[in-house]
Design a protein around this motif. Structure first.
Motif, PDB file in Angstrom:
ATOM      1  N   ASP A  84       0.838  -1.195   0.000  1.00  0.00           N
ATOM      2  CA  ASP A  84       0.000   0.000   0.000  1.00  0.00           C
ATOM      3  C   ASP A  84       0.878   1.251   0.000  1.00  0.00           C
ATOM      4  N   LYS A  85       0.810   2.011  -1.078  1.00  0.00           N
ATOM      5  CA  LYS A  85       1.654   3.195  -1.233  1.00  0.00           C
ATOM      6  C   LYS A  85       1.398   4.236  -0.142  1.00  0.00           C
ATOM      7  N   SER A  86       0.137   4.465   0.212  1.00  0.00           N
ATOM      8  CA  SER A  86      -0.151   5.475   1.240  1.00  0.00           C
ATOM      9  C   SER A  86       0.413   5.045   2.594  1.00  0.00           C
ATOM     10  N   LEU A  87       0.382   3.770   2.870  1.00  0.00           N
ATOM     11  CA  LEU A  87       0.966   3.264   4.108  1.00  0.00           C
ATOM     12  C   LEU A  87       2.486   3.423   4.083  1.00  0.00           C
ATOM     13  N   LEU A  88       3.093   3.045   2.973  1.00  0.00           N
ATOM     14  CA  LEU A  88       4.547   3.168   2.851  1.00  0.00           C
ATOM     15  C   LEU A  88       4.987   4.626   2.924  1.00  0.00           C
ATOM     16  N   ASP A  89       4.225   5.508   2.310  1.00  0.00           N
ATOM     17  CA  ASP A  89       4.548   6.940   2.359  1.00  0.00           C
ATOM     18  C   ASP A  89       4.501   7.457   3.798  1.00  0.00           C
ATOM     19  N   GLU A  90       3.481   7.038   4.534  1.00  0.00           N
ATOM     20  CA  GLU A  90       3.354   7.478   5.927  1.00  0.00           C
ATOM     21  C   GLU A  90       4.487   6.914   6.783  1.00  0.00           C
ATOM     22  N   LEU A  91       4.846   5.672   6.550  1.00  0.00           N
ATOM     23  CA  LEU A  91       5.931   5.063   7.324  1.00  0.00           C
ATOM     24  C   LEU A  91       7.283   5.692   6.994  1.00  0.00           C
ATOM     25  N   ALA A  92       7.396   6.291   5.830  1.00  0.00           N
ATOM     26  CA  ALA A  92       8.659   6.912   5.418  1.00  0.00           C
ATOM     27  C   ALA A  92       8.956   8.195   6.189  1.00  0.00           C
ATOM     28  N   HIS A  93       7.925   8.833   6.754  1.00  0.00           N
ATOM     29  CA  HIS A  93       8.143  10.054   7.535  1.00  0.00           C
ATOM     30  C   HIS A  93       8.807   9.691   8.855  1.00  0.00           C
TER      31      HIS A  93
ATOM     32  N   ALA B 255       4.352  10.672  17.654  1.00  0.00           N
ATOM     33  CA  ALA B 255       3.821   9.309  17.706  1.00  0.00           C
ATOM     34  C   ALA B 255       2.293   9.313  17.598  1.00  0.00           C
ATOM     35  N   ALA B 256       1.642  10.236  18.275  1.00  0.00           N
ATOM     36  CA  ALA B 256       0.178  10.328  18.209  1.00  0.00           C
ATOM     37  C   ALA B 256      -0.287  10.644  16.794  1.00  0.00           C
ATOM     38  N   LYS B 257       0.406  11.561  16.129  1.00  0.00           N
ATOM     39  CA  LYS B 257       0.052  11.891  14.745  1.00  0.00           C
ATOM     40  C   LYS B 257       0.281  10.703  13.831  1.00  0.00           C
ATOM     41  N   LYS B 258       1.353   9.956  14.077  1.00  0.00           N
ATOM     42  CA  LYS B 258       1.657   8.778  13.266  1.00  0.00           C
ATOM     43  C   LYS B 258       0.546   7.736  13.419  1.00  0.00           C
ATOM     44  N   TYR B 259       0.131   7.492  14.662  1.00  0.00           N
ATOM     45  CA  TYR B 259      -0.946   6.523  14.895  1.00  0.00           C
ATOM     46  C   TYR B 259      -2.241   6.958  14.228  1.00  0.00           C
ATOM     47  N   THR B 260      -2.564   8.246  14.314  1.00  0.00           N
ATOM     48  CA  THR B 260      -3.814   8.717  13.718  1.00  0.00           C
ATOM     49  C   THR B 260      -3.784   8.629  12.197  1.00  0.00           C
ATOM     50  N   ALA B 261      -2.604   8.616  11.612  1.00  0.00           N
ATOM     51  CA  ALA B 261      -2.492   8.448  10.162  1.00  0.00           C
ATOM     52  C   ALA B 261      -2.502   6.967   9.773  1.00  0.00           C
ATOM     53  N   LEU B 262      -1.852   6.125  10.573  1.00  0.00           N
ATOM     54  CA  LEU B 262      -1.716   4.712  10.219  1.00  0.00           C
ATOM     55  C   LEU B 262      -2.968   3.883  10.499  1.00  0.00           C
ATOM     56  N   VAL B 263      -3.638   4.147  11.612  1.00  0.00           N
ATOM     57  CA  VAL B 263      -4.798   3.336  11.978  1.00  0.00           C
ATOM     58  C   VAL B 263      -5.887   3.366  10.909  1.00  0.00           C
ATOM     59  N   PRO B 264      -6.273   4.535  10.375  1.00  0.00           N
ATOM     60  CA  PRO B 264      -7.289   4.517   9.320  1.00  0.00           C
ATOM     61  C   PRO B 264      -6.837   3.761   8.067  1.00  0.00           C
ATOM     62  N   ILE B 265      -5.564   3.875   7.728  1.00  0.00           N
ATOM     63  CA  ILE B 265      -5.073   3.142   6.552  1.00  0.00           C
ATOM     64  C   ILE B 265      -5.217   1.645   6.797  1.00  0.00           C
ATOM     65  N   LEU B 266      -4.805   1.202   7.966  1.00  0.00           N
ATOM     66  CA  LEU B 266      -4.858  -0.229   8.261  1.00  0.00           C
ATOM     67  C   LEU B 266      -6.274  -0.740   8.465  1.00  0.00           C
ATOM     68  N   LEU B 267      -7.094   0.001   9.195  1.00  0.00           N
ATOM     69  CA  LEU B 267      -8.406  -0.525   9.541  1.00  0.00           C
ATOM     70  C   LEU B 267      -9.524  -0.159   8.578  1.00  0.00           C
ATOM     71  N   LYS B 268      -9.311   0.789   7.718  1.00  0.00           N
ATOM     72  CA  LYS B 268     -10.304   1.062   6.670  1.00  0.00           C
ATOM     73  C   LYS B 268      -9.915   0.333   5.391  1.00  0.00           C
TER      74      LYS B 268
ATOM     75  N   ALA C 147      -9.663  -6.332   6.386  1.00  0.00           N
ATOM     76  CA  ALA C 147      -9.736  -7.772   6.101  1.00  0.00           C
ATOM     77  C   ALA C 147      -8.359  -8.418   6.186  1.00  0.00           C
ATOM     78  N   ASP C 148      -7.329  -7.693   5.733  1.00  0.00           N
ATOM     79  CA  ASP C 148      -5.967  -8.230   5.806  1.00  0.00           C
ATOM     80  C   ASP C 148      -5.488  -8.331   7.252  1.00  0.00           C
ATOM     81  N   VAL C 149      -5.753  -7.295   8.051  1.00  0.00           N
ATOM     82  CA  VAL C 149      -5.360  -7.313   9.462  1.00  0.00           C
ATOM     83  C   VAL C 149      -6.070  -8.461  10.180  1.00  0.00           C
ATOM     84  N   PHE C 150      -7.376  -8.600   9.953  1.00  0.00           N
ATOM     85  CA  PHE C 150      -8.126  -9.688  10.580  1.00  0.00           C
ATOM     86  C   PHE C 150      -7.623 -11.041  10.081  1.00  0.00           C
ATOM     87  N   GLY C 151      -7.242 -11.119   8.812  1.00  0.00           N
ATOM     88  CA  GLY C 151      -6.705 -12.360   8.259  1.00  0.00           C
ATOM     89  C   GLY C 151      -5.395 -12.747   8.916  1.00  0.00           C
TER      90      GLY C 151
END
Length: 122
Positions: free
Chosen positions: A28-37, A53-66, A70-74
């Motif tokens: 996921d490009k948006s996830l990789l872009d966020e992790l690159a910061h 860290a709080a800003k990072k979590y607020t950016a990553l959680v929606p990417i992962l859980l929206k 299904a992948d996270v649950f898998g």
């Protein structure tokens, strides 16, 4: 269940089941872009680190859980020998504990991290 605690047979089966989920998430490009910061901690206070860290979590959680719910649950289902549906219905504290445990499995993380590392040319 930690990868290092499994037989080779069971680990091979588990890694085969995990691979499509992990590939979807790590591709996921948006996830990789966020992790690159990265956070430059030089001269920064602990409070600034917590804010980052709080800003990072607020950016990553929606990417992962929206995008990758299904992948996270898998992934959690494979690691805990259950179904994605059961993960979705379980208590949120159980899910959070399972996520923490997955991130503590160094061998599992190293295995999938090795995909991202470029091969050294001899």
């Amino acid at each position: 269940m930690k990868l290092s605690q499994l037989s080779t047979d069971k680990a091979a089966d588990m890694l085969c089941e995990l691979t499509p989920y992990i590939a979807n998430i790590t591709g996921d490009k948006s996830l990789l872009d966020e992790l690159a910061h990265k956070f430059d901690s030089k001269g920064k206070s602990v409070a600034e680190l917590y804010v980052f860290a709080a800003k990072k979590y607020t950016a990553l959680v929606p990417i992962l859980l929206k995008t990758h719910k299904a992948d996270v649950f898998g992934v959690l289902a494979v690691l805990n020998e259950t179904t994605p549906e059961a993960v979705g219905k379980q208590n949120v504290l159980s899910t959070m504990r399972q996520i923490r445990e997955a991130f503590k499995d160094k061998e599992l993380l190293d295995f999938f991290k090795s995909w991202q590392e470029p091969e050294e040319i001899a």
